[in-house]
Design an enzyme around this catalytic site. Structure first.
Site, short mmCIF file in Angstrom:
data_model
loop_
_atom_site.label_atom_id
_atom_site.label_comp_id
_atom_site.label_asym_id
_atom_site.label_seq_id
_atom_site.Cartn_x
_atom_site.Cartn_y
_atom_site.Cartn_z
N ASP A 1 25.08 2.74 32.83
CA ASP A 1 23.73 3.14 32.69
C ASP A 1 22.92 2.51 34.17
O ASP A 1 22.29 1.30 33.93
CB ASP A 1 22.73 2.89 31.58
CG ASP A 1 21.14 3.25 31.64
OD1 ASP A 1 21.22 4.21 32.54
OD2 ASP A 1 20.50 3.09 30.92
N LYS B 1 17.32 1.16 37.70
CA LYS B 1 17.22 -0.18 36.99
C LYS B 1 17.19 -1.28 38.16
O LYS B 1 18.00 -1.01 39.21
CB LYS B 1 18.54 -0.41 35.93
CG LYS B 1 18.39 0.16 34.93
CD LYS B 1 19.35 -0.08 33.88
CE LYS B 1 19.52 0.55 32.61
NZ LYS B 1 18.48 0.41 31.82
N ASP C 1 26.31 -0.39 27.53
CA ASP C 1 25.55 0.82 26.91
C ASP C 1 26.10 1.92 26.16
O ASP C 1 25.49 2.82 25.52
CB ASP C 1 24.68 1.58 27.91
CG ASP C 1 23.26 2.07 27.66
OD1 ASP C 1 22.79 1.42 26.68
OD2 ASP C 1 22.83 2.66 28.34
N GLU D 1 17.69 7.73 28.95
CA GLU D 1 18.60 8.82 28.64
C GLU D 1 19.45 9.13 27.37
O GLU D 1 19.80 9.75 26.99
CB GLU D 1 19.91 8.86 29.77
CG GLU D 1 21.09 7.69 29.62
CD GLU D 1 20.26 6.33 29.39
OE1 GLU D 1 21.25 5.49 28.62
OE2 GLU D 1 19.47 5.79 29.91
N ASP E 1 15.72 6.79 32.87
CA ASP E 1 16.47 5.65 32.11
C ASP E 1 16.06 5.53 30.77
O ASP E 1 16.93 4.85 30.05
CB ASP E 1 15.72 4.29 32.78
CG ASP E 1 16.50 3.24 32.64
OD1 ASP E 1 17.76 3.30 32.23
OD2 ASP E 1 16.08 2.10 32.46
N ARG F 1 18.64 8.49 24.28
CA ARG F 1 18.12 9.42 23.31
C ARG F 1 18.42 10.87 23.53
O ARG F 1 18.13 11.70 22.57
CB ARG F 1 16.55 9.37 23.22
CG ARG F 1 15.48 9.49 24.36
CD ARG F 1 14.52 9.04 24.42
NE ARG F 1 14.61 7.36 24.59
CZ ARG F 1 13.32 6.48 24.48
NH1 ARG F 1 12.17 6.89 24.26
NH2 ARG F 1 13.55 5.04 24.58
N LYS G 1 25.98 6.14 20.57
CA LYS G 1 25.54 6.54 22.00
C LYS G 1 26.75 6.01 22.79
O LYS G 1 26.88 4.68 22.74
CB LYS G 1 24.08 5.93 22.34
CG LYS G 1 23.84 5.95 23.79
CD LYS G 1 22.66 4.87 23.91
CE LYS G 1 22.45 4.66 25.32
NZ LYS G 1 21.18 3.80 25.60
#
Length: 457
Positions: free
Chosen positions: A228, A235, A246, A307, A305, A309, A223
């Site tokens: 993010d 967030k 991230d 995202e 949030d 996956r 990933k």
């Protein structure tokens, strides 16, 4: 600032071992355990010196014996890495002798580097007794470069910077590297595009291929969310501060690929890194949107949030379009994994019982923490929605790490041997010998497992 800037232009990445090695006078480190009679063999003046330093023989205590240029370090066998981190944090500018031929060399060297982010003229350094072996340099180059990537701020390591890191790695090992402009191929990578389309930097997908085509095909997917914000499900500030990490899954798999290629494991290695910034702006993904995926499944967005996956879905679908031997994805995927395991321990899930058990056995031997969670596929029911094939989040907030894995499983096709790691990618520096910064818990265990599974070239 110079140290961080070198990440963006690639200087020192992958090709240098990044250890604070110097030549000069070296102090010996004598390791004893907390159960040893540490006073045995010491002269009265040495005992008096240790007493003056309030040395009492507890774990991570250390004493400085100037006359013999020796450091007495109390450390149990499973804490050697942390013990050398303590020395890096607390000693002044002296050289510590380290023996590359010692079985624990990598633990000591990595531990030393884990104690301090940047070494300067006020820091201790290492003096190697002999030249490092090529395989030792490879391990250190790979692991420490991965940590360096995680710690880079997004202002200096965005989407293009991450692609540059992957290309540098491929060029070093004569791998085939393709950087796919996702914004120009939206119909082929709709999920990656949907997540990254609102950001200033366009989304990209790195594909690296190396090794003989007749070798077992090993696919690594990482990933690569370079920052993010949470998207429109924004967030809170406290949760956003560390979101440069991230892309930790991408750093993890690139570092792993570096070691695999340098060690010449007999595999057909393919690495996939979908890279985006989850930003707010015109065209940002909205809660309630229905999104297409490469696999043909439609996904309702329950939370922008979640995202990671989504971009992994397209990358996993691409990886599984051809037959493979082992599929591994690594991602900073869920807060639920941190609730369950904390930051020190990386949970993993596997479709294959033999792989799950073998990896745990290796991890316990390497002393690099990984621990299995059940891939309870029945939790896939939590992703049901009347508006699409599935939602990207569960319906009640429970079992979040497992439900996220269930989501990914929908895009892994017929890959019977699939391994998913839910990485923290960060150490809060609340343990002896560990600084606050990037982390890749389980990296050494996974590399050892792959070496054991596939053998040397």
């Amino acid at each position: 600032m110079e140290h961080i800037m070198s990440i963006a232009n690639g200087d020192g990445l992958w090709a240098d071992c990044l250890l604070p090695l110097k030549e000069g006078t070296a102090w010996r480190v004598r390791e004893i355990t907390s159960n040893d009679d540490w006073g045995q063999g010491l002269q009265e003046h040495e005992l008096a010196r240790l007493k003056a330093q309030k040395f009492c023989g507890k774990t991570f205590d250390f004493g400085v014996l100037e006359a013999s240029q020796e450091i007495l370090l109390v450390v149990d066998p499973d804490q050697i890495r942390a013990g050398w981190g303590v020395l890096a944090q607390k000693l002044g500018p002296i050289g510590l002798a380290i023996d590359p031929q010692d079985v624990g060399f990598i633990q000591r060297a990595v531990g030393f580097c884990s104690g301090v982010r940047q070494f300067d003229e006020t820091s201790p350094y290492l003096v190697a007794d002999t030249e490092l072996a090529p395989e030792q340099k490879v391990i250190l180059q790979s692991f420490l470069s991965g940590i360096k990537l995680i710690e880079a701020p997004t202002s200096l390591l965005g989407v293009e910077g991450l692609m540059c890191a992957g290309r540098l790695l491929g060029d070093l090992h004569n791998a085939i590297v393709e950087i796919i402009a996702v914004d120009e191929l939206q119909d082929q990578y709709p999920a990656i595009h949907a997540v990254g389309r609102a950001a200033e930097e366009a989304p990209r997908l790195l594909h690296l291929a190396w090794g003989a085509k007749d070798h077992p095909r090993l696919c690594l997917v990482g990933k690569g969310v370079v920052f993010d914000s949470g998207g429109l499900n924004l967030k809170p500030g406290g949760s956003m501060a560390l979101m440069r990490k991230d892309m930790g899954g991408a750093a993890f798999v690139l570092a792993l690929a570096s070691a695999i290629m340098a060690r010449k494991l007999p595999v057909r290695l393919e690495v996939y890194v979908p890279a985006v910034e989850n930003a707010i702006g015109p065209g940002a993904l909205r809660p309630g949107d229905i999104m297409a995926t490469r696999a043909g499944l439609e996904v309702e967005i329950g939370n922008t949030d979640a995202e990671g996956r989504l971009i992994l879905a397209d990358a996993l679908a691409l990886a599984t379009e051809q037959e493979l031997d082992l599929l591994i994805d690594v991602a900073t995927l869920t807060g639920a994994a941190r609730v369950a395991m904390g930051f020190d321990l990386t949970p993993y899930m596997s479709r294959d019982t033999e792989t799950r058990n073998a990896l745990l056995q290796v991890a316990e031997g390497v002393n690099d923490p990984l621990w299995p969670l059940p891939l309870w596929e029945d939790y896939g029911r939590k992703l049901r929605t009347p508006f699409a094939d599935l939602n990207n989040v569960g319906d009640d907030g429970a079992g979040g790490a497992i439900i996220a894995a269930c989501f990914l499983s929908c895009f892994c096709g017929a890959a019977d041997d699939w391994l998913h790691l839910d990485l923290a990618a960060w150490d809060h520096g609340d343990r002896p010998g560990r600084r606050k910064g990037g982390a890749m818990a389980g990296w050494f265990s996974l590399l050892s497992y792959l070496e054991e599974r596939y053998g040397a070239a």
